[in-house]
Design a protein around this motif. Structure first.
Motif, PDB file in Angstrom:
ATOM      1  N   SER A  75     -28.258  65.428  65.896  1.00 32.42           N
ATOM      2  CA  SER A  75     -28.815  66.483  67.543  1.00 32.42           C
ATOM      3  C   SER A  75     -30.011  66.567  67.923  1.00 32.42           C
ATOM      4  CB  SER A  75     -28.159  67.705  67.160  1.00 32.42           C
ATOM      5  OG  SER A  75     -27.670  68.298  66.133  1.00 32.42           O
ATOM      6  N   PRO A  76     -30.892  66.520  68.578  1.00 34.40           N
ATOM      7  CA  PRO A  76     -31.776  66.771  68.475  1.00 34.40           C
ATOM      8  C   PRO A  76     -32.613  68.522  68.536  1.00 34.40           C
ATOM      9  CG  PRO A  76     -31.641  67.522  71.035  1.00 34.40           C
ATOM     10  CD  PRO A  76     -29.983  66.723  70.139  1.00 34.40           C
ATOM     11  N   PRO A  77     -33.561  68.435  67.813  1.00 34.70           N
ATOM     12  CA  PRO A  77     -34.396  69.039  66.830  1.00 34.70           C
ATOM     13  C   PRO A  77     -34.411  70.420  67.666  1.00 34.70           C
ATOM     14  CG  PRO A  77     -35.913  67.758  67.199  1.00 34.70           C
ATOM     15  CD  PRO A  77     -34.971  66.808  67.442  1.00 34.70           C
ATOM     16  N   SER A  78     -33.766  72.079  67.285  1.00 34.65           N
ATOM     17  CA  SER A  78     -34.551  72.881  68.599  1.00 34.65           C
ATOM     18  C   SER A  78     -36.022  72.883  68.583  1.00 34.65           C
ATOM     19  CB  SER A  78     -33.726  74.145  67.444  1.00 34.65           C
ATOM     20  OG  SER A  78     -34.572  74.590  66.246  1.00 34.65           O
ATOM     21  N   SER A  79     -35.593  73.358  69.829  1.00 37.56           N
ATOM     22  CA  SER A  79     -36.783  73.347  70.596  1.00 37.56           C
ATOM     23  C   SER A  79     -37.479  75.143  70.296  1.00 37.56           C
ATOM     24  CB  SER A  79     -37.034  73.641  71.906  1.00 37.56           C
ATOM     25  OG  SER A  79     -35.543  74.997  72.268  1.00 37.56           O
ATOM     26  N   PRO A  80     -39.085  74.520  69.745  1.00 37.57           N
ATOM     27  CA  PRO A  80     -38.912  76.441  69.423  1.00 37.57           C
ATOM     28  C   PRO A  80     -38.992  77.690  70.647  1.00 37.57           C
ATOM     29  CG  PRO A  80     -41.206  75.048  70.337  1.00 37.57           C
ATOM     30  CD  PRO A  80     -39.461  74.335  70.750  1.00 37.57           C
ATOM     31  N   PRO A  82     -39.841  80.824  73.303  1.00 40.47           N
ATOM     32  CA  PRO A  82     -40.521  80.173  73.902  1.00 40.47           C
ATOM     33  C   PRO A  82     -41.712  81.805  74.341  1.00 40.47           C
ATOM     34  CG  PRO A  82     -38.329  81.799  74.769  1.00 40.47           C
ATOM     35  CD  PRO A  82     -38.471  80.869  73.377  1.00 40.47           C
TER      36      PRO A  82
END
Length: 125
Positions: A75-80, A82
Motif C-alpha cells: 500500500s502507498p505510504p500514508s499522506s501527511p 492536512p
C-alpha cells in the motif's frame, strides 16, 4: 482400494489356489463384445469417457504447472496530515483588515492634527 488391501486379496486368492491375472483392455471394446448391449449407448459412454480422460489430464497438468498469484502491491505510504487552517484571529477579534487600515489612517491624521495644533500654539510671531 489401496495397495495393502489389494495385496491381502491376492494372498487370499492364492491360498485358495486361484491365480490372478491382469490385462490392459479398453472397457468400451469389452462392452461392444457383449450381445444385447445398445451400440449407441456404448458409443456415448466411450465419448464421455474420452472427454473425462482429457479433462483429467488437463487438470493434472494445470495442478503441476500452477503458479500462485503474485502478492498484492504494498500500500502507498500514508499522506501527511492536512495543514492546519491559518489563524483568523486578528489583534482584536472584531477587526478586519479594512478597519485596521482605517485605524492606522486615523492615528496618522490625529498625530498630524496634534502636531499642527502644537505648532500653531508655539508659533513664533
Amino acid at each position: 482400494v489401496d495397495a495393502a488391501t489389494l495385496a491381502t486379496a491376492l494372498g487370499n486368492l492364492a491360498a485358495e489356489s486361484v491365480t490372478a491375472t491382469s490385462t490392459e483392455t479398453d472397457p468400451t471394446e469389452e462392452l461392444r463384445l457383449i450381445p444385447g448391449i445398445d451400440a449407441a449407448s456404448v458409443e456415448s459412454f466411450a465419448l464421455d469417457a474420452a472427454d473425462a480422460a482429457k479433462s483429467t489430464s488437463a487438470a493434472t497438468v494445470a495442478e503441476t504447472t500452477w503458479v500462485p498469484p503474485s502478492p498484492p502491491p504494498p500500500s502507498p505510504p500514508s499522506s501527511p496530515p492536512p495543514p492546519s487552517p491559518k489563524s483568523l484571529i486578528f489583534s482584536y477579534d472584531y477587526e478586519s483588515a479594512a478597519t485596521r487600515q482605517n485605524y492606522h489612517a486615523g492615528y496618522l491624521f490625529a498625530s498630524l492634527a496634534l502636531s499642527f495644533s502644537f505648532a500653531a500654539e508655539f508659533r513664533v510671531a
